[in-house]
Design a protein around this motif. Sequence first.
Motif, PDB file in Angstrom:
ATOM      1  N   GLU A  44     -18.736  15.251  60.990  1.00 53.80           N
ATOM      2  CA  GLU A  44     -20.084  15.794  61.190  1.00 53.80           C
ATOM      3  C   GLU A  44     -20.839  16.067  59.887  1.00 53.80           C
ATOM      4  O   GLU A  44     -21.968  16.551  59.942  1.00 53.80           O
ATOM      5  N   ASP A  45     -20.230  15.833  58.732  1.00 49.43           N
ATOM      6  CA  ASP A  45     -20.871  16.143  57.441  1.00 49.43           C
ATOM      7  C   ASP A  45     -21.346  17.603  57.422  1.00 49.43           C
ATOM      8  O   ASP A  45     -22.450  17.912  56.984  1.00 49.43           O
ATOM      9  N   ARG A  46     -20.502  18.488  57.888  1.00 46.51           N
ATOM     10  CA  ARG A  46     -20.842  19.913  57.990  1.00 46.51           C
ATOM     11  C   ARG A  46     -20.182  20.666  56.839  1.00 46.51           C
ATOM     12  O   ARG A  46     -18.953  20.689  56.740  1.00 46.51           O
ATOM     13  N   SER A  47     -20.988  21.275  55.994  1.00 47.03           N
ATOM     14  CA  SER A  47     -20.425  22.044  54.876  1.00 47.03           C
ATOM     15  C   SER A  47     -19.586  23.195  55.417  1.00 47.03           C
ATOM     16  O   SER A  47     -19.917  23.797  56.436  1.00 47.03           O
ATOM     17  N   PRO A  48     -18.469  23.508  54.750  1.00 54.78           N
ATOM     18  CA  PRO A  48     -17.602  24.571  55.248  1.00 54.78           C
ATOM     19  C   PRO A  48     -18.106  25.963  54.877  1.00 54.78           C
ATOM     20  O   PRO A  48     -18.863  26.137  53.914  1.00 54.78           O
ATOM     21  N   HIS A  49     -17.668  26.935  55.644  1.00 52.06           N
ATOM     22  CA  HIS A  49     -17.874  28.334  55.301  1.00 52.06           C
ATOM     23  C   HIS A  49     -17.110  28.606  54.008  1.00 52.06           C
ATOM     24  O   HIS A  49     -15.979  28.137  53.827  1.00 52.06           O
ATOM     25  N   LEU A  50     -17.729  29.340  53.098  1.00 51.69           N
ATOM     26  CA  LEU A  50     -17.080  29.784  51.863  1.00 51.69           C
ATOM     27  C   LEU A  50     -17.490  31.226  51.607  1.00 51.69           C
ATOM     28  O   LEU A  50     -18.674  31.569  51.747  1.00 51.69           O
ATOM     29  N   ALA A  51     -16.537  32.065  51.233  1.00 48.94           N
ATOM     30  CA  ALA A  51     -16.814  33.452  50.861  1.00 48.94           C
ATOM     31  C   ALA A  51     -15.997  33.767  49.622  1.00 48.94           C
ATOM     32  O   ALA A  51     -14.853  33.334  49.498  1.00 48.94           O
ATOM     33  N   TRP A  52     -16.582  34.521  48.693  1.00 48.70           N
ATOM     34  CA  TRP A  52     -15.897  34.791  47.437  1.00 48.70           C
ATOM     35  C   TRP A  52     -16.041  36.252  47.041  1.00 48.70           C
ATOM     36  O   TRP A  52     -16.955  36.950  47.471  1.00 48.70           O
ATOM     37  N   SER A  53     -15.092  36.681  46.202  1.00 44.23           N
ATOM     38  CA  SER A  53     -15.097  38.062  45.712  1.00 44.23           C
ATOM     39  C   SER A  53     -14.378  38.104  44.368  1.00 44.23           C
ATOM     40  O   SER A  53     -13.623  37.201  44.028  1.00 44.23           O
ATOM     41  N   GLY A  54     -14.646  39.175  43.636  1.00 49.83           N
ATOM     42  CA  GLY A  54     -13.966  39.382  42.363  1.00 49.83           C
ATOM     43  C   GLY A  54     -14.533  38.602  41.202  1.00 49.83           C
ATOM     44  O   GLY A  54     -13.833  38.398  40.202  1.00 49.83           O
ATOM     45  N   ALA A  55     -15.785  38.178  41.287  1.00 52.71           N
ATOM     46  CA  ALA A  55     -16.404  37.447  40.172  1.00 52.71           C
ATOM     47  C   ALA A  55     -16.437  38.350  38.941  1.00 52.71           C
ATOM     48  O   ALA A  55     -16.520  39.577  39.052  1.00 52.71           O
ATOM     49  N   PRO A  56     -16.365  37.756  37.759  1.00 52.45           N
ATOM     50  CA  PRO A  56     -16.312  38.568  36.543  1.00 52.45           C
ATOM     51  C   PRO A  56     -17.605  39.337  36.269  1.00 52.45           C
ATOM     52  O   PRO A  56     -18.697  38.930  36.704  1.00 52.45           O
ATOM     53  N   GLU A  57     -17.457  40.432  35.543  1.00 52.97           N
ATOM     54  CA  GLU A  57     -18.606  41.221  35.113  1.00 52.97           C
ATOM     55  C   GLU A  57     -19.543  40.323  34.311  1.00 52.97           C
ATOM     56  O   GLU A  57     -19.104  39.463  33.557  1.00 52.97           O
ATOM     57  N   GLY A  58     -20.822  40.513  34.488  1.00 50.70           N
ATOM     58  CA  GLY A  58     -21.824  39.711  33.791  1.00 50.70           C
ATOM     59  C   GLY A  58     -22.321  38.535  34.605  1.00 50.70           C
ATOM     60  O   GLY A  58     -23.244  37.833  34.183  1.00 50.70           O
ATOM     61  N   THR A  59     -21.723  38.302  35.787  1.00 42.37           N
ATOM     62  CA  THR A  59     -22.191  37.211  36.649  1.00 42.37           C
ATOM     63  C   THR A  59     -23.623  37.486  37.088  1.00 42.37           C
ATOM     64  O   THR A  59     -23.936  38.579  37.552  1.00 42.37           O
ATOM     65  N   GLN A  60     -24.491  36.474  36.919  1.00 39.27           N
ATOM     66  CA  GLN A  60     -25.898  36.614  37.302  1.00 39.27           C
ATOM     67  C   GLN A  60     -26.324  35.630  38.394  1.00 39.27           C
ATOM     68  O   GLN A  60     -27.397  35.785  38.979  1.00 39.27           O
ATOM     69  N   SER A  61     -25.518  34.604  38.628  1.00 38.03           N
ATOM     70  CA  SER A  61     -25.794  33.664  39.717  1.00 38.03           C
ATOM     71  C   SER A  61     -24.531  32.852  39.960  1.00 38.03           C
ATOM     72  O   SER A  61     -23.552  32.959  39.208  1.00 38.03           O
ATOM     73  N   TYR A  62     -24.593  32.027  41.001  1.00 41.28           N
ATOM     74  CA  TYR A  62     -23.460  31.165  41.346  1.00 41.28           C
ATOM     75  C   TYR A  62     -23.939  29.733  41.554  1.00 41.28           C
ATOM     76  O   TYR A  62     -25.100  29.490  41.880  1.00 41.28           O
ATOM     77  N   ALA A  63     -23.004  28.813  41.406  1.00 44.60           N
ATOM     78  CA  ALA A  63     -23.179  27.431  41.839  1.00 44.60           C
ATOM     79  C   ALA A  63     -21.956  27.089  42.675  1.00 44.60           C
ATOM     80  O   ALA A  63     -20.857  27.595  42.417  1.00 44.60           O
ATOM     81  N   VAL A  64     -22.128  26.253  43.680  1.00 35.98           N
ATOM     82  CA  VAL A  64     -21.029  25.788  44.514  1.00 35.98           C
ATOM     83  C   VAL A  64     -21.029  24.267  44.455  1.00 35.98           C
ATOM     84  O   VAL A  64     -22.079  23.636  44.606  1.00 35.98           O
ATOM     85  N   THR A  65     -19.852  23.707  44.217  1.00 37.48           N
ATOM     86  CA  THR A  65     -19.732  22.250  44.144  1.00 37.48           C
ATOM     87  C   THR A  65     -18.549  21.778  44.979  1.00 37.48           C
ATOM     88  O   THR A  65     -17.603  22.536  45.212  1.00 37.48           O
ATOM     89  N   CYS A  66     -18.613  20.523  45.400  1.00 34.67           N
ATOM     90  CA  CYS A  66     -17.476  19.855  46.028  1.00 34.67           C
ATOM     91  C   CYS A  66     -17.322  18.501  45.347  1.00 34.67           C
ATOM     92  O   CYS A  66     -18.243  17.679  45.355  1.00 34.67           O
ATOM     93  N   PHE A  67     -16.154  18.287  44.747  1.00 32.21           N
ATOM     94  CA  PHE A  67     -15.893  17.087  43.959  1.00 32.21           C
ATOM     95  C   PHE A  67     -14.588  16.442  44.409  1.00 32.21           C
ATOM     96  O   PHE A  67     -13.586  17.132  44.622  1.00 32.21           O
ATOM     97  N   TYR A 134     -10.478  17.457  47.784  1.00 31.67           N
ATOM     98  CA  TYR A 134     -11.873  17.872  47.838  1.00 31.67           C
ATOM     99  C   TYR A 134     -11.941  19.272  47.242  1.00 31.67           C
ATOM    100  O   TYR A 134     -11.569  20.249  47.882  1.00 31.67           O
ATOM    101  N   MET A 135     -12.373  19.325  45.980  1.00 33.32           N
ATOM    102  CA  MET A 135     -12.332  20.554  45.201  1.00 33.32           C
ATOM    103  C   MET A 135     -13.624  21.334  45.399  1.00 33.32           C
ATOM    104  O   MET A 135     -14.649  21.026  44.787  1.00 33.32           O
ATOM    105  N   PHE A 136     -13.563  22.335  46.292  1.00 38.14           N
ATOM    106  CA  PHE A 136     -14.695  23.237  46.488  1.00 38.14           C
ATOM    107  C   PHE A 136     -14.575  24.316  45.426  1.00 38.14           C
ATOM    108  O   PHE A 136     -13.578  25.040  45.380  1.00 38.14           O
ATOM    109  N   ALA A 137     -15.576  24.407  44.569  1.00 43.07           N
ATOM    110  CA  ALA A 137     -15.560  25.372  43.472  1.00 43.07           C
ATOM    111  C   ALA A 137     -16.772  26.281  43.568  1.00 43.07           C
ATOM    112  O   ALA A 137     -17.893  25.816  43.798  1.00 43.07           O
ATOM    113  N   VAL A 138     -16.521  27.564  43.381  1.00 43.32           N
ATOM    114  CA  VAL A 138     -17.595  28.541  43.224  1.00 43.32           C
ATOM    115  C   VAL A 138     -17.587  28.910  41.748  1.00 43.32           C
ATOM    116  O   VAL A 138     -16.572  29.368  41.222  1.00 43.32           O
TER     117      VAL A 138
END
Length: 178
Positions: A44-67, A134-138
Amino acid sequence: MPQPPSPYDFLPAVVSFEVRSDDVAEGQVLPMPQVSGIFGAGGEDRSPHLAWSGAPEGTQSYAVTCFDPDAPTGSGFWHWVVFDIPVSCTELASGVGDAEGSGLPEGAQQLRNDAGMYGYLGSAPPPGHGPHRYMFAVHALSVPSLPIDASVSPAICGFNMFGTTLGRALITPVYEQS
């Protein structure tokens, strides 16, 4: 055929944090919704649910990739790139990676994948080529916005993330067609 290394092994080491999914799991076979329908693999070409926590201090935004580093291209295959995800967002619902990005948080943008289409493109490795990862990276970034727009390639996005990535969370399911 030997498995190509992870492309993240060639970047500066960064802090790891947690990512989880209700749809995909580390080392497990991608479910059919995350497989390509456009490329005829029956999904279905449906992107998966992703949830994240514990990002390092100083994080100001995110990018999500699948490679897919195992694609028979010599350069892998980018299935999905989303950038400028606000720091207040720590979860993407299943299916937000449609062509319009209609479910993405305000300000987030998608790039064209390596098939030239906006949004998430599910897996469709060549039949008999073996398992693909399929490397889903946040990516936790030290800037609120990357100095790019939605017309650039995934490689240019990666170039702009270089030096601003504070941390990375990975979840890597697999898929193959017989």
